[in-house]
Design a protein around this motif. Sequence first.
Motif, short mmCIF file in Angstrom:
data_model
loop_
_atom_site.label_atom_id
_atom_site.label_comp_id
_atom_site.label_asym_id
_atom_site.label_seq_id
_atom_site.Cartn_x
_atom_site.Cartn_y
_atom_site.Cartn_z
N TYR A 240 29.62 38.35 53.20
CA TYR A 240 30.93 38.01 52.58
C TYR A 240 31.17 36.66 51.68
N LEU A 241 30.26 35.25 51.97
CA LEU A 241 29.86 34.60 51.01
C LEU A 241 29.67 34.47 49.83
N ALA A 242 28.36 35.37 49.74
CA ALA A 242 27.21 35.43 49.22
C ALA A 242 27.87 35.91 47.57
N VAL A 243 29.03 37.80 48.44
CA VAL A 243 29.74 38.19 46.99
C VAL A 243 30.79 37.38 46.41
N CYS B 160 30.82 33.84 45.91
CA CYS B 160 29.72 33.27 45.15
C CYS B 160 29.45 34.21 43.85
N VAL B 161 28.86 35.52 44.23
CA VAL B 161 28.84 35.70 42.77
C VAL B 161 29.70 36.50 42.05
N LEU C 24 31.25 44.63 34.83
CA LEU C 24 32.24 45.72 35.16
C LEU C 24 31.41 46.01 36.21
N PHE C 25 30.68 46.70 35.98
CA PHE C 25 30.18 47.63 37.60
C PHE C 25 29.69 46.52 38.51
N LEU C 26 29.28 45.53 38.02
CA LEU C 26 29.26 44.26 39.06
C LEU C 26 30.46 43.83 39.89
N SER C 27 31.03 44.14 39.05
CA SER C 27 32.58 43.16 40.09
C SER C 27 33.20 44.76 40.85
N ARG C 28 33.16 46.08 40.28
CA ARG C 28 33.28 46.42 41.03
C ARG C 28 32.22 47.24 42.50
N LEU C 29 31.15 46.65 41.77
CA LEU C 29 30.06 46.76 43.60
C LEU C 29 30.51 45.89 44.70
N VAL D 43 36.55 26.49 42.80
CA VAL D 43 35.68 25.38 42.15
C VAL D 43 34.02 26.14 42.08
N VAL D 44 33.66 27.15 42.63
CA VAL D 44 32.35 27.28 41.69
C VAL D 44 32.82 27.94 40.34
N GLN D 45 33.83 28.77 40.43
CA GLN D 45 34.22 29.59 39.13
C GLN D 45 34.78 28.53 37.62
N LEU D 46 35.38 27.53 38.42
CA LEU D 46 35.51 25.90 37.65
C LEU D 46 34.78 25.99 36.95
#
Length: 716
Positions: free
Chosen positions: A89-92, A94-95, A139-144, A216-219
């Motif tokens: 879950y954490l890896a998902v 973060c990506v 977009l595909f990666l976000s959906r996955l 924070v990662v997004q920022l």
Amino acid sequence: MPRIYKGRGYPQKSPKRKGKFDPSDAQNVKHTTVGVWDLYEEIHPELAHVPGSSRLEPYLEMAKNAPYAWRMLRDIASIRACWWLLGVYLAVECVASLIPAVSLWYSAQLLNIVQSAVDKRTVDKRLLFEIAAGRLACLFLSRLLRHVRTRCVTPLNHRIKQFYAIHSFRAMARLDVPTFEDDAVQRQLEQAVAPMSHTTIAWDTVATTLRAVTTVVQLVSQLSVLASVLSGQRDGVTLALLSCAQTVFARTVAKGPLNATGVWAATTKNADYIRMEGMKKTVSAVAHRKEIVAGGLQEYFFDQFRQSVEILGDHAKGFMQAMRLTTERFSLMSFFQDPLRELPQIVFTLRAVQYPASIPVSLASLNLITQTTESFTHLLVSFYDEAGFVTEKLADVRRLYEVAHIPNRVPDGREPFPEDQMSLEQGMSVEFSNVSFRYPGSEAYALRHASFRIEKGQLCVIVGANGSGKSTILKLIARLYEPEEGEILIDDRDIKLLKLEDLRRAISVLFQDYTHFPLSIKENIGLGDPDNAMDEDKVRQAARLGGAEEFIERLPEGFETYLERPVRDYYSSLPEGTTSLFGRPVDYGRLRDAGGMQASSSKGLSGGQMQRIALSRSFMRSLVSKPGVGLLLFDEPSASLDPKAEHDLFERLRQLRGNKTMIFSSHRFGNLTRHADLILYINDSVVLEEGTHDELLKKDGEYAHIWNLQAQAFLP
């Protein structure tokens, strides 16, 4: 009663602070009237003399609650297969938090292509297709990732919810009567262990904390890309600052009237509003419907409710609605909100007039910079909110663990009881020495200076009017409450020194305000002896002795019948002729609370039949063949029985008790008192007379007077 509301648009409940919040303290508490509501806000919180202390306080609270969060993580780690799910879950997350920055980078590259097309009149087709493919891949990666996240969250939430359901159940089950009845404890339980429909405090805390981390990662990622984008764009920094200022200004204008981390409370003393709300609850509750209809009260309630609404006028609002209207009042600052939103377009127009040839690039640049900056600013604001939510969730975790250590009001003893298990077959002696008691929150004494002794093996009947204190004596013997003064001796030993588990195992008790569990009839009876709760033969024997077997057998599901089904059926709108479904009557109303079920409850059973089930539970515990019980307590056991059933019950009890001590309470004098070894006559919380039936008649006191009054009712 102060009412706290919760939601993203309104202040959250803040962690508890040391000290006291006193609404009458005009120096430290600000009072505001909002409609019919009185709002009190703390204006001098703890450490108010320290500059910036109000901003630091949430972080200090986080430090205090950190040990509980660490304990929560250790507990979650002990749950089957939770660690690797959390890791995935954490890896998902973060990506997923990096994808917006990647998309922003592709947008910047697309802007460069537009710039090149304007300047050189050529387009790098290969690069354009790569950018388009990259954006599609995002977009595909976000959906996955959303799919994987859902597949992780569902089992995680379920397993954590199950783990803490056990924790919460034990936290509530271990509380004794006076502790559980305390309003402060009830509020604490509501905050910590109240059931949530789809999630738990623990999972909310984990999810909120991880959201803060990924924010924070997004920022960081978006800021780095945004900086590179702005550096290559004319007036990019100016446009970004203007877009950012507009978002921050809009948030400032929309800020609520209350401090989210402050202490506040609200109440209403308006008699018309309170009465109006009381009438709304009266006509909407199933419990009151029979009396409303039978008494013809519909028009009265309607007229009174309408009058209350007319008197209150625009003030007939709940606190949440009143506060919402307060936040929507006119603000001079809001005049600047719309012009500030248009400033980036104004700057773009001026730049277009100065450099007409750059209009295509400037238009794309304007759109990219304003959208990206606003997204970044919203993300920054969201991080600020998430930090506050993390503080609250950590406080919730602390409360979740604290409820498991709420001290009981009735302290446990250390001495085992009895020393000789076989001695219980001869009964137990009970002695009260100058015992006085008041129920929590009451000024009146339920029992005053009571002194008496019941010897082993005696049949004692406590008689008196309703509310005189009969039930209180039995509750004190069972140590449901502690006396304020005096001493209670069991077999000549101080009751406070005996282990509670041993004492209660040796006592069988049926209270006047008996309840029925939202379980099957079989288990309702069997719980009289938990070790044999599912032994059908013993349950049937107890039901026979309690006079319940015959009517239970006539029920469609017999002993497996649920007095009140704890799980409701779900169905759509059904045809009018549908009266039963799944073998059960269709319930078109709201599900009744099984926990508050009274004696005259469901399945069409009468009050007498429900009382016989409760009596059967007592028989299950107090059979003579069971050597672990030496004292039988019955509080008004025949209140709902007809005269014949009452006579049969008393005869069975007298014959089956053997040599055990038996104590009855009753407001009726009859055949039972004639056979009593000891009668205690109590009135107005005081034991006035004691002795056998014949002795009390010879005294010609209160007991004899009431006996004669009852006897005259049956004389021609």
